[in-house]
Scaffold this motif. Sequence first.
Motif, PDB file in Angstrom:
ATOM      1  N   ALA A   1      21.544   0.237  19.924  1.00 28.39           N
ATOM      2  CA  ALA A   1      20.827   1.502  19.696  1.00 28.39           C
ATOM      3  C   ALA A   1      21.737   2.730  19.689  1.00 28.39           C
ATOM      4  N   HIS A   2      23.045   2.528  19.685  1.00 31.45           N
ATOM      5  CA  HIS A   2      23.941   3.685  19.704  1.00 31.45           C
ATOM      6  C   HIS A   2      25.247   3.358  18.978  1.00 31.45           C
ATOM      7  N   VAL A   3      25.263   3.660  17.686  1.00 33.29           N
ATOM      8  CA  VAL A   3      26.421   3.345  16.847  1.00 33.29           C
ATOM      9  C   VAL A   3      26.691   4.545  15.924  1.00 33.29           C
ATOM     10  N   HIS A   4      27.952   4.898  15.788  1.00 34.25           N
ATOM     11  CA  HIS A   4      28.331   5.974  14.857  1.00 34.25           C
ATOM     12  C   HIS A   4      28.939   5.329  13.608  1.00 34.25           C
ATOM     13  N   LEU A   5      28.187   5.353  12.512  1.00 35.72           N
ATOM     14  CA  LEU A   5      28.708   4.754  11.273  1.00 35.72           C
ATOM     15  C   LEU A   5      29.394   5.795  10.371  1.00 35.72           C
TER      16      LEU A   5
ATOM     17  N   PHE B   1      15.673  11.925  18.418  1.00 34.30           N
ATOM     18  CA  PHE B   1      16.657  12.972  18.149  1.00 34.30           C
ATOM     19  C   PHE B   1      17.693  13.043  19.247  1.00 34.30           C
ATOM     20  N   LYS B   2      18.928  13.211  18.834  1.00 36.08           N
ATOM     21  CA  LYS B   2      19.996  13.364  19.801  1.00 36.08           C
ATOM     22  C   LYS B   2      20.445  14.812  19.852  1.00 36.08           C
ATOM     23  N   CYS B   3      20.714  15.293  21.058  1.00 28.42           N
ATOM     24  CA  CYS B   3      21.321  16.620  21.191  1.00 28.42           C
ATOM     25  C   CYS B   3      22.473  16.551  22.184  1.00 28.42           C
TER      26      CYS B   3
ATOM     27  N   VAL C   1      21.924   9.240  27.068  1.00 31.52           N
ATOM     28  CA  VAL C   1      22.837   8.306  26.405  1.00 31.52           C
ATOM     29  C   VAL C   1      24.094   8.135  27.272  1.00 31.52           C
ATOM     30  N   HIS C   2      24.728   7.037  27.109  1.00 32.11           N
ATOM     31  CA  HIS C   2      26.015   6.681  27.738  1.00 32.11           C
ATOM     32  C   HIS C   2      26.265   7.266  29.127  1.00 32.11           C
ATOM     33  N   LEU C   3      25.416   6.908  30.075  1.00 31.38           N
ATOM     34  CA  LEU C   3      25.652   7.331  31.467  1.00 31.38           C
ATOM     35  C   LEU C   3      26.937   6.697  31.983  1.00 31.38           C
TER      36      LEU C   3
ATOM     37  N   SER D   1      26.722   0.040  22.611  1.00 31.38           N
ATOM     38  CA  SER D   1      28.173   0.110  22.410  1.00 31.38           C
ATOM     39  C   SER D   1      28.715   1.541  22.420  1.00 31.38           C
ATOM     40  N   ASP D   2      27.929   2.506  21.876  1.00 35.79           N
ATOM     41  CA  ASP D   2      28.495   3.810  21.508  1.00 35.79           C
ATOM     42  C   ASP D   2      29.796   3.619  20.729  1.00 35.79           C
ATOM     43  N   HIS D   3      29.760   2.680  19.791  1.00 33.28           N
ATOM     44  CA  HIS D   3      30.914   2.475  18.898  1.00 33.28           C
ATOM     45  C   HIS D   3      31.182   3.790  18.176  1.00 33.28           C
TER      46      HIS D   3
END
Length: 460
Positions: free
Chosen positions: A69-73, A156-158, A248-250, A321-323
């Motif tokens: 649920a957390h990937v930067h493409l 939405f992400k902020c 996200v990503h604690l 992942s927060d790839h």
Amino acid sequence: MVNPQVFKISSKNVVLPDVETPQAAVITVNIDTGKIVDIERGTENHSSQGDIQVIDVGTKFVLPGVVDAHVHLNEPGRTDWEGFWTGTRAAISGGITTVVDMPLNSIPPTTTLENFHLKKASAEGQCWADVAFWGGAIPGNQKDLKPLIAAGVKGFKCFLIESGVEEFPCVDEHDLRNHLEQLQGEPTVLLFHAELEGSPCSTEETLPLNPTHYETFLSSRPDSLEVNAISLITRLQEEYPSLRCHIVHLSSSYALPIIRAAKSRGLKLTVETCFHYLCLFAGMIPNGHPEFKCCPPIRDDNNRELLWQALVDGTIDFVVSDHSPCITELKKLEEGDVMGAWGGISSLGLGLSLLWTEGRKRGVTMNHIMSWVSRKTAEHAGLSETKGSIAIGYDADLVIWDPEAEFKVSVESLYFKNKLSAFEGMTLRGVVLQTFLRGSVVYDGVKKSFDAVGPRGKLL
Ligand SMILES: [Zn+2]
């Protein structure tokens, strides 16, 4: 004659959603629809049943496909950092059948309907896994949020601190109230990069510190930034209780008491952590190695153990992942400049093996892991009616997994675009033998080959 409608997968170790450990079962998949149509528990089949093909994998595990649920493409705009084609190939190589793309680092970011259409157009025909999308909340775009929800973004992400890219500015409390007003009552979620700087006088450190030392970077992003941010978020949640908020990503265990208190008060708060916070710790990071840099930072070993405990007790809901890769030049590897380098760790495709390698040392089962990387992440992204579980009516997104095989992470084992990873050289336990997307084999881990048909992923 072979029945063309269905095939079966049989295993002694199927990870089903409502039990603690893998168990014997036979899964029936409809080839035309790509759906799971039957599950016979407590039984296995070793041979074909009349016309129906049975794939018997013995004691190898059958897992639901991972939902990351957390990937930067990063496509369009920064496609030299990552892209839909390479990112989703890396995903299926690691048993990830759905990725949810972050709204930033692509240009333009996913902050307006027009930008979202551009993003989807650039993804079309390139996705080896299914792909869903987060939108972005930035100062002044509150009127764009409802149209984006209607168009299919999952939330939405902020940022509460500078994001690292100028086209995605952070929000302050005033901006946040504007966004929260718009999002009340909507079927969505607001995701927070939860680091917030306190008053400047609280950071009096002026000594010239060595920018190549990991400790320098770590001291520049103290626990207090996460604590400040999460305090603000839970305070705002008291005023806007109907909307789910998500951290996200604690990274910091210091924030766990605030999260526990908020959850016990009934606030709709969910929390993710990442593979790297659970599998790495500051003491193992050599100086001069920016591939370990991410924000918030990887902290000490005690912190890591507290994150594991919080994951097991449910304070942390799931793992992603927060790839977040970039081009090599921006990683400043030659200079070893940790302070100057782009922050982001690349791991797409390694997550299952990372969690299994570390988790089994702590007594967790594959069923726990799959709830953290598949079932709960699917719920988080609004995909839990078709993704995240081996259950009747769900997409036949399945992974055949060898829990005992080991491999060494090398450049050759990475399928993402910029093959630099903090995990290179580590020996990991657990190997993907096959990945099925909606009933089709899309990756073969024995032959290291991808589906000859090409990308079958859908935009969700
Ligand atoms: Zn991220």
